[in-house]
Scaffold this active site. Structure first.
Site, PDB file in Angstrom:
ATOM      1  N   LYS A 173       0.853  -1.187   0.000  1.00  0.00           N
ATOM      2  CA  LYS A 173       0.000   0.000   0.000  1.00  0.00           C
ATOM      3  C   LYS A 173       0.886   1.233   0.000  1.00  0.00           C
ATOM      4  O   LYS A 173       1.766   1.372   0.838  1.00  0.00           O
ATOM      5  CB  LYS A 173      -0.906   0.008   1.236  1.00  0.00           C
ATOM      6  CG  LYS A 173      -1.842   1.210   1.256  1.00  0.00           C
ATOM      7  CD  LYS A 173      -2.852   1.117   2.386  1.00  0.00           C
ATOM      8  CE  LYS A 173      -2.368   1.697   3.686  1.00  0.00           C
ATOM      9  NZ  LYS A 173      -2.178   3.154   3.685  1.00  0.00           N
ATOM     10  N   ASP A 198      -3.382   4.296  -2.065  1.00  0.00           N
ATOM     11  CA  ASP A 198      -4.309   4.757  -1.014  1.00  0.00           C
ATOM     12  C   ASP A 198      -4.270   6.286  -0.954  1.00  0.00           C
ATOM     13  O   ASP A 198      -3.690   6.866  -0.039  1.00  0.00           O
ATOM     14  CB  ASP A 198      -3.866   4.123   0.313  1.00  0.00           C
ATOM     15  CG  ASP A 198      -4.686   4.571   1.506  1.00  0.00           C
ATOM     16  OD1 ASP A 198      -5.843   5.002   1.323  1.00  0.00           O
ATOM     17  OD2 ASP A 198      -4.167   4.485   2.639  1.00  0.00           O
ATOM     18  N   LYS A 243      -7.229   8.120  -1.444  1.00  0.00           N
ATOM     19  CA  LYS A 243      -8.565   8.542  -0.965  1.00  0.00           C
ATOM     20  C   LYS A 243      -9.087   9.770  -1.711  1.00  0.00           C
ATOM     21  O   LYS A 243      -9.337  10.819  -1.126  1.00  0.00           O
ATOM     22  CB  LYS A 243      -8.528   8.840   0.537  1.00  0.00           C
ATOM     23  CG  LYS A 243      -8.052   7.684   1.398  1.00  0.00           C
ATOM     24  CD  LYS A 243      -8.123   8.028   2.872  1.00  0.00           C
ATOM     25  CE  LYS A 243      -7.654   6.906   3.779  1.00  0.00           C
ATOM     26  NZ  LYS A 243      -6.208   6.632   3.696  1.00  0.00           N
ATOM     27  N   ASP A 293     -13.349  14.663  -4.641  1.00  0.00           N
ATOM     28  CA  ASP A 293     -13.418  15.933  -5.374  1.00  0.00           C
ATOM     29  C   ASP A 293     -14.644  15.864  -6.276  1.00  0.00           C
ATOM     30  O   ASP A 293     -15.427  14.908  -6.193  1.00  0.00           O
ATOM     31  CB  ASP A 293     -12.105  16.111  -6.179  1.00  0.00           C
ATOM     32  CG  ASP A 293     -11.734  17.578  -6.378  1.00  0.00           C
ATOM     33  OD1 ASP A 293     -12.640  18.376  -6.708  1.00  0.00           O
ATOM     34  OD2 ASP A 293     -10.551  17.924  -6.220  1.00  0.00           O
ATOM     35  N   THR A 326     -11.558   6.219  10.471  1.00  0.00           N
ATOM     36  CA  THR A 326     -11.656   5.658  11.827  1.00  0.00           C
ATOM     37  C   THR A 326     -11.158   6.651  12.877  1.00  0.00           C
ATOM     38  O   THR A 326     -11.360   6.447  14.063  1.00  0.00           O
ATOM     39  CB  THR A 326     -10.856   4.342  11.935  1.00  0.00           C
ATOM     40  OG1 THR A 326      -9.611   4.521  11.278  1.00  0.00           O
ATOM     41  CG2 THR A 326     -11.602   3.210  11.286  1.00  0.00           C
ATOM     42  N   ARG A 374       3.084  -0.667  10.740  1.00  0.00           N
ATOM     43  CA  ARG A 374       4.177  -0.692  11.712  1.00  0.00           C
ATOM     44  C   ARG A 374       4.568  -2.066  12.255  1.00  0.00           C
ATOM     45  O   ARG A 374       5.778  -2.309  12.435  1.00  0.00           O
ATOM     46  CB  ARG A 374       3.865   0.296  12.848  1.00  0.00           C
ATOM     47  CG  ARG A 374       4.020   1.740  12.377  1.00  0.00           C
ATOM     48  CD  ARG A 374       3.303   2.728  13.267  1.00  0.00           C
ATOM     49  NE  ARG A 374       1.853   2.624  13.117  1.00  0.00           N
ATOM     50  CZ  ARG A 374       0.987   3.407  13.747  1.00  0.00           C
ATOM     51  NH1 ARG A 374       1.437   4.338  14.566  1.00  0.00           N
ATOM     52  NH2 ARG A 374      -0.302   3.259  13.553  1.00  0.00           N
TER      53      ARG A 374
HETATM   54  O1  C5P Z   1       1.012   1.054  11.054  1.00  0.00           O
HETATM   55  P1  C5P Z   1      -0.401   0.563  10.930  1.00  0.00           P
HETATM   56  O2  C5P Z   1      -0.527  -0.951  10.879  1.00  0.00           O
HETATM   57  O3  C5P Z   1      -1.330   1.192  11.950  1.00  0.00           O
HETATM   58  O4  C5P Z   1      -0.831   1.097   9.483  1.00  0.00           O
HETATM   59  C1  C5P Z   1      -2.142   1.011   9.002  1.00  0.00           C
HETATM   60  C2  C5P Z   1      -2.216   1.662   7.652  1.00  0.00           C
HETATM   61  O5  C5P Z   1      -3.579   1.695   7.248  1.00  0.00           O
HETATM   62  C3  C5P Z   1      -1.720   3.095   7.607  1.00  0.00           C
HETATM   63  O6  C5P Z   1      -1.175   3.316   6.297  1.00  0.00           O
HETATM   64  C4  C5P Z   1      -2.971   3.910   7.787  1.00  0.00           C
HETATM   65  O7  C5P Z   1      -2.879   5.165   7.169  1.00  0.00           O
HETATM   66  C5  C5P Z   1      -3.998   3.042   7.069  1.00  0.00           C
HETATM   67  N1  C5P Z   1      -5.370   3.245   7.503  1.00  0.00           N
HETATM   68  C6  C5P Z   1      -5.794   3.067   8.800  1.00  0.00           C
HETATM   69  N2  C5P Z   1      -7.095   3.279   9.138  1.00  0.00           N
HETATM   70  C7  C5P Z   1      -7.979   3.633   8.216  1.00  0.00           C
HETATM   71  C8  C5P Z   1      -7.580   3.810   6.879  1.00  0.00           C
HETATM   72  C9  C5P Z   1      -6.253   3.592   6.567  1.00  0.00           C
HETATM   73  O8  C5P Z   1      -5.001   2.715   9.658  1.00  0.00           O
HETATM   74  N3  C5P Z   1      -9.245   3.778   8.545  1.00  0.00           N
END
Ligand code: C5P
Length: 233
Positions: free
Chosen positions: A31, A58, A60, A63, A122, A213
């Site tokens: 992603k 990603d 999003k 517009d 979220t 992460r």
């Molecule tokens: O590091 P982590 O596992 O929290 O990363 C989750 C990824 O998913 C990040 O790129 C974050 O921006 C994305 N994301 C999220 N929640 C959402 C939409 C996207 O954590 N509702």
């Protein structure tokens, strides 16, 4: 099929490339979000695509329909496997995204990318929704936007772990549900509030899980990815 997508949430192409090289073959795709894309643009997306990687772009998009259609056509030309728009952009905007992906892909004789929608970020809780005039309960709002995305022919939605079941019930088994907020018992939660393990999310009905992460911040990213992927299969 490997249902683990890894978020390459780093600042430089050098870091992202090193991660992709380590993880290739152990994960189902990468992603790329606004952080990396804003600094390094489409060249890195094309580089991954040229390796045969599946790229979830990603960005999003949100517009007016004509502008989103143009952006989706451009992403389709890059060869991404999946991209997303905000469902809050409405019916006409989502239809424009769908049409642009299908038409651009047909022009190039390649499969159209999966076009999915973000329902509610979220990071927005009930109070934050109230601030922008949305008074319906979060879950009702999520269900409404998922149903709209489904009705206009999008392929799926991004959904938090706790929204999976309600969306799967409402939108059926063919609808793609992509779920971030994945954590194992030993992982730091970070800023994710409501998490599930990858296995739990897939059991609840997710099609793909997005992990950042816990993989890219691990001492051994490939080992971490392999453990998650093994737990998913
Ligand atoms: O590091 P982590 O596992 O929290 O990363 C989750 C990824 O998913 C990040 O790129 C974050 O921006 C994305 N994301 C999220 N929640 C959402 C939409 C996207 O954590 N509702």
């Amino acid at each position: 099929m490997n249902q683990l997508l890894v978020a390459l949430d780093v600042d430089t192409v050098a870091e992202a490339r090193a991660l992709a090289d380590q993880l290739r073959g152990a994960v189902g795709g990468f992603k790329i979000g606004s952080r990396l894309f804003t600094s390094h643009g489409p060249a890195f997306v094309e580089e991954l695509v040229s390796h045969g990687d599946r790229v979830f772009l990603d960005l999003k998009f949100h517009d007016i329909p004509n502008t989103v259609g143009g952006a989706v056509a451009a992403a389709t030309r890059l060869g991404v496997w999946m991209l997303n728009v905000h469902a809050a952009g409405g019916r006409a905007m989502m239809r424009a995204a769908r049409a642009a992906a299908d038409e651009e892909a047909a022009r190039r004789s390649r499969p159209a990318p999966l076009v999915i929608a973000v329902t509610m970020l979220t990071s927005l809780d009930q109070q934050a929704l109230g601030d922008i005039g949305l008074t319906a309960p979060v879950t009702e709002q999520v269900e409404r936007l998922a149903a709209l995305a489904h009705a206009v022919g999008l392929d799926g939605v991004v959904a938090s772990p706790h929204e999976i079941e309600i969306i799967r019930r409402r939108c059926g088994s063919d609808f793609t549900i992509v779920t971030p907020g994945i954590r194992g018992p030993a992982d730091a939660q970070g800023d994710q509030m409501r998490t599930m393990s990858a296995t739990e999310a897939l059991a609840a009905g997710a099609s793909y899980v997005v992990v950042g992460r816990p993989v890219i911040g691990a001492g051994d990213p490939r080992g971490a990815a392999e453990r998650i992927a093994a737990a998913c299969s």
